[in-house]
Design an enzyme around this catalytic site. Sequence first.
Site, PDB file in Angstrom:
ATOM      1  N   ARG A 241       0.845  -1.184   0.000  1.00 33.81           N
ATOM      2  CA  ARG A 241       0.000   0.000   0.000  1.00 33.81           C
ATOM      3  C   ARG A 241       0.883   1.238   0.000  1.00 33.81           C
ATOM      4  O   ARG A 241       1.901   1.290   0.697  1.00 33.81           O
ATOM      5  CB  ARG A 241      -0.899   0.051   1.244  1.00 33.81           C
ATOM      6  CG  ARG A 241      -2.141  -0.833   1.187  1.00 33.81           C
ATOM      7  CD  ARG A 241      -3.166  -0.355   0.167  1.00 33.81           C
ATOM      8  NE  ARG A 241      -4.355  -1.179   0.148  1.00 33.81           N
ATOM      9  CZ  ARG A 241      -4.506  -2.297  -0.586  1.00 33.81           C
ATOM     10  NH1 ARG A 241      -3.546  -2.700  -1.377  1.00 33.81           N
ATOM     11  NH2 ARG A 241      -5.631  -2.987  -0.531  1.00 33.81           N
ATOM     12  N   GLU A 270      -3.977   7.010  -4.506  1.00 32.71           N
ATOM     13  CA  GLU A 270      -4.423   6.409  -5.774  1.00 32.71           C
ATOM     14  C   GLU A 270      -5.787   6.948  -6.184  1.00 32.71           C
ATOM     15  O   GLU A 270      -6.644   7.134  -5.318  1.00 32.71           O
ATOM     16  CB  GLU A 270      -4.554   4.887  -5.588  1.00 32.71           C
ATOM     17  CG  GLU A 270      -3.228   4.186  -5.539  1.00 32.71           C
ATOM     18  CD  GLU A 270      -3.385   2.689  -5.341  1.00 32.71           C
ATOM     19  OE1 GLU A 270      -2.449   2.090  -4.792  1.00 32.71           O
ATOM     20  OE2 GLU A 270      -4.426   2.120  -5.717  1.00 32.71           O
ATOM     21  N   HIS A 288      -1.652  -0.425  -9.856  1.00 26.80           N
ATOM     22  CA  HIS A 288      -2.225  -1.331  -8.849  1.00 26.80           C
ATOM     23  C   HIS A 288      -2.769  -2.598  -9.505  1.00 26.80           C
ATOM     24  O   HIS A 288      -3.983  -2.849  -9.505  1.00 26.80           O
ATOM     25  CB  HIS A 288      -3.331  -0.629  -8.041  1.00 26.80           C
ATOM     26  CG  HIS A 288      -3.680  -1.343  -6.770  1.00 26.80           C
ATOM     27  ND1 HIS A 288      -4.051  -0.698  -5.621  1.00 26.80           N
ATOM     28  CD2 HIS A 288      -3.693  -2.669  -6.454  1.00 26.80           C
ATOM     29  CE1 HIS A 288      -4.301  -1.577  -4.661  1.00 26.80           C
ATOM     30  NE2 HIS A 288      -4.090  -2.795  -5.150  1.00 26.80           N
TER      31      HIS A 288
HETATM   32  C1  8YV Z   1      -7.093  -5.940  -4.929  1.00 25.33           C
HETATM   33  C2  8YV Z   1      -5.333  -5.454  -3.165  1.00 25.33           C
HETATM   34  O1  8YV Z   1      -7.188  -5.992  -6.293  1.00 25.33           O
HETATM   35  O2  8YV Z   1      -6.464  -7.261  -2.166  1.00 25.33           O
HETATM   36  C3  8YV Z   1      -5.837  -6.253  -2.022  1.00 25.33           C
HETATM   37  O3  8YV Z   1      -5.532  -5.844  -0.883  1.00 25.33           O
HETATM   38  O4  8YV Z   1      -4.592  -4.554  -2.982  1.00 25.33           O
HETATM   39  C4  8YV Z   1      -5.679  -5.650  -4.590  1.00 25.33           C
HETATM   40  O5  8YV Z   1      -4.747  -6.533  -5.102  1.00 25.33           O
HETATM   41  C5  8YV Z   1      -8.005  -4.875  -4.411  1.00 25.33           C
HETATM   42  O6  8YV Z   1      -7.814  -4.640  -3.068  1.00 25.33           O
HETATM   43  C6  8YV Z   1      -9.444  -5.236  -4.607  1.00 25.33           C
HETATM   44  O7  8YV Z   1     -10.259  -4.550  -3.720  1.00 25.33           O
END
Ligand code: 8YV
Length: 326
Positions: A241, A270, A288
Amino acid sequence: MARPLVIVTRKLPDAIETRMMELFDTRLSADDAPMDQAALQAAAREADVLVPTVTDRIDAAVVAAAGPRLKLIANFGTGVDHIDLAAARAKGITVTNTPGVLTEDTADMTMALILATARRLSEGERVVREHRWSGWAPTLMLGHRLWGKRLGIVGMGRIGQALARRAKGFGLAIHYHNRRRVPDEVAQELEATYWESLDQMLARMDIVSVNCPHTPATYHLLSARRLKMLRPSAILVNTARGGVVDEETLAQMLHNREIAGAGLDVYEHEPDINPSLLTLDNVVLLPHMSSATIEGRLDMGEKVIVNIKTFADGHRPPDRILETML
Ligand code: 8YV
């Protein structure tokens, strides 16, 4: 809850949406547009179950707007830093996520970003596409060898360990910082060196990869002070993140060549990206997409369905976010 009203905020794979329609009173996203705060509050007011994604800010106001029916937030995704968990808990709303199913895909992309950054993959591609390549030269596009270098993994959970397994195959020595040591057998398999002190590890690594969740405790874990500890030859990769890294300081350091490069899949705000990052050649920037495989998205959808179905049937859903995890 025989057929709960499930409101899904974004477009999910067809197979998942169809199954949700069969099982639940499901309201799908017509246009896949991210919901604004007013739309999220309206959804929370009406639904029994809300299925958000990382693009939805489930803040205290959204939770406060929740009607008496909202009992479950079944997140499509593993990270839950976009959800005010304390507010949900206080209101008796269960929160679930989709752990485990995006581990290998995310580890693949982390390794890809390490390679792309160290070996200047994006830069090389730009040279070719922009007709700037006039032929091979002994000193053209020199990057750095991975074999024999040290990789420091910040956060040695599932994804950190999956990355370590890959990285070992590339001849990288594995180092890690984590709240806890990994079990002995894992440390032995990975020949991993544990650093209790993140500061001490950062100062000694060739490559640093961020693989921890974003929580209040890890916000700007890689602060300006810590980023300054990196060696000028180091590269930083982040598939976790954006909020874990001070992006502004990172951008400045990349610009000043205080560190050699960065590979980023996630950003602090983002989809906005620090504009100076866009101008730099020593960064590889992705939108992402580390978990973006068809297989992964189907597995995530399955997990969401299982969490909702189990909950609706009166049982505790398997992927509850527990306080002890935070
Ligand atoms: C997802 C992600 O695509 O799962 C996670 O925490 O960061 C991503 O890879 C996204 O969060 C979907 O809500």
